[in-house]
Design an enzyme around this catalytic site. Structure first.
Site, mmCIF file in Angstrom:
data_model
loop_
_atom_site.group_PDB
_atom_site.id
_atom_site.type_symbol
_atom_site.label_atom_id
_atom_site.label_comp_id
_atom_site.label_asym_id
_atom_site.label_seq_id
_atom_site.Cartn_x
_atom_site.Cartn_y
_atom_site.Cartn_z
ATOM 1 N N CYS A 48 -1.472 -20.760 7.387
ATOM 2 C CA CYS A 48 -0.354 -19.905 7.813
ATOM 3 C C CYS A 48 0.966 -20.408 7.244
ATOM 4 C CB CYS A 48 -0.353 -19.838 9.338
ATOM 5 S SG CYS A 48 1.208 -19.756 10.149
ATOM 6 N N CYS A 51 3.837 -21.245 9.607
ATOM 7 C CA CYS A 51 3.646 -22.540 10.264
ATOM 8 C C CYS A 51 4.202 -23.647 9.378
ATOM 9 C CB CYS A 51 2.177 -22.808 10.520
ATOM 10 S SG CYS A 51 1.363 -21.542 11.489
#
Ligand SMILES: *[C@@H]1O[C@H](CO)[C@@H](O)[C@H](O)[C@H]1NC(C)=O
Length: 396
Positions: A48, A51
């Site tokens: 991700c 993230c």
């Protein structure tokens, strides 16, 4: 080659120093953490990108808390590897930012900046009740909170409010304040729960749900998501002035607010809603009320409200058996509709596949059903499977 080794070493060092501020948590976390520890945790997935963007912020937060000697521990956890922990925290999207204090979990959904996150963490980590020992502190606190509950002791320096009896519990909100009275308001805890929202505010689906738990009704002006048309603006300001001027009469029974976008309410009423509109929702039973005619004036709106409260306006929805069936059908339709419009073949497959499996299953079950036998062992429906078995039984 040596270059490469240096890089590896450097990144190991960097990682080690980052790890000092931010702890990597795994599934054993809930058992190993201390009871009184306060944790700020980021759940991420390795793939991700959002993230990854949060990594430096997280590192800064970790190092700042460490250098301040704050009781907040900062951690992170790979939710794809530590599924047990992610499940415990009900992580659904990445990155998820949560706080844990005294076994209560708090979800952060604001902007992912250092200030935003630390503001949230400080609010939760701090004591739930603060002493406002000076008028300055009180004013500072007032400027930061829309709703504030204050216990005013007999010797309080707070002269900003004139209270007839002390000590008192006062709620400050909507530019005014009022006191709690046990005989009028009942249980203090329930009163606080009821009064914890401003009288008029923007309401999202989460707030609406939380408001529903107080047992109050919510009168919404439903407007467009953005670019409000003139009519929407008129609805909004009409509601705001009614909320302010008639607060005394209605605030015990309802909250007022506006909601941008009709998706959530369309789901609730199980149909299209044309914005702008007024709607009263009763979250205790998923019921709702729509104005019987167009609302032009303040008086129209007040009549509608009174009608809802005295039962003369017809309610819709609710949580009866029929409504539940309707909801099931509606939810299925809503889930399948986008699939059908984007990929009709897939949609057909999604519907046909389970049906076919179901049909095959039924068929097989029926076929494999043991032959029905009557008391003396004679098969009733199916033809005899083996002649010798039957004759053996008979000879018994
Ligand atoms: C809202 O729902 C609750 C729970 O079913 C019910 O007791 C209450 O009368 C409802 N309020 C109105 C105004 O319909």
């Amino acid at each position: 080659m040596p270059d490469r080794r240096t890089t590896v070493l450097l990144s190991v060092l960097l990682f080690a120093s980052a790890a000092a501020f931010v702890e990597e948590l795994d599934d054993s976390f809930m058992e190993t953490k201390g009871d009184d520890e306060i944790w700020l945790i980021k759940f991420y997935a390795p793939w991700c990108t959002f993230c990854k963007q949060l990594d430096p912020v997280w590192h800064q937060i970790g190092s700042e808390y460490r250098s301040l000697g704050s009781p907040v521990h900062v951690g992170k956890s790979d939710a794809t590897a530590n599924t047990g922990l992610a499940k415990e925290f009900r992580v659904r999207t990445y990155p998820a930012i949560l706080m844990l204090k005294k076994n209560i979990k708090y979800n952060y959904s604001g902007v992912r900046t250092k200030d935003g996150i630390m503001d949230f963490a400080n609010r939760i980590a701090g004591p739930l009740v603060r002493s406002l020992s000076s008028v300055q502190l009180f004013q500072h606190a007032m400027s930061r909170h829309d709703v504030m509950f204050v216990y005013v002791g007999a010797t309080s320096p707070l002269k900003a409010v004139s209270l007839s009896t002390l000590p008192a519990v006062v709620v400050f909100k909507d530019g005014t304040y009022f006191t709690y009275s046990e005989e009028r308001d009942g249980d203090l805890k329930l009163w606080i729960n009821r009064e914890r929202f401003p009288n008029f505010s923007q309401i999202d689906s989460y707030t609406l749900y939380a408001m529903g738990e107080t047992g109050k009704l919510v009168l919404l002006a439903l407007v467009e998501e953005k670019h409000l048309c003139e009519e929407s603006l008129r609805y909004k300001s009409l509601l705001e002035s009614v909320a302010a001027e008639h607060r005394e009469i209605y605030s015990r029974e309802m909250y007022f607010g506006f909601m941008a976008g009709s998706d959530y309410i369309s789901g609730l009423v199980m149909g299209e809603i044309i914005v702008p509109t007024f709607i009263v929702v009763n979250l205790s039973n998923d019921g709702y009320f729509l104005p019987p005619g167009t609302v032009q004036t303040e008086q129209n709106l007040l009549d509608f409200l009174d009608g809802v409260l005295n039962g003369s306006v017809q309610g819709h929805g609710g949580n009866g058996a029929l409504q539940r069936v309707r909801r099931l059908v509606y939810d299925t339709r809503v889930t399948l509709a986008p699939v059908f419009s984007h990929a009709p073949l897939l949609g057909c497959f999604l519907v046909a596949f389970p049906l076919t499996i179901g049909a095959c299953f039924c068929y097989l079950c029926f076929k494999a059903r043991p032959t029905v036998v009557d008391e003396d062992g004679t098969p009733l429906l199916a033809p005899p499977l083996g002649g010798h078995k039957k004759s053996k039984k008979k000879s018994d």
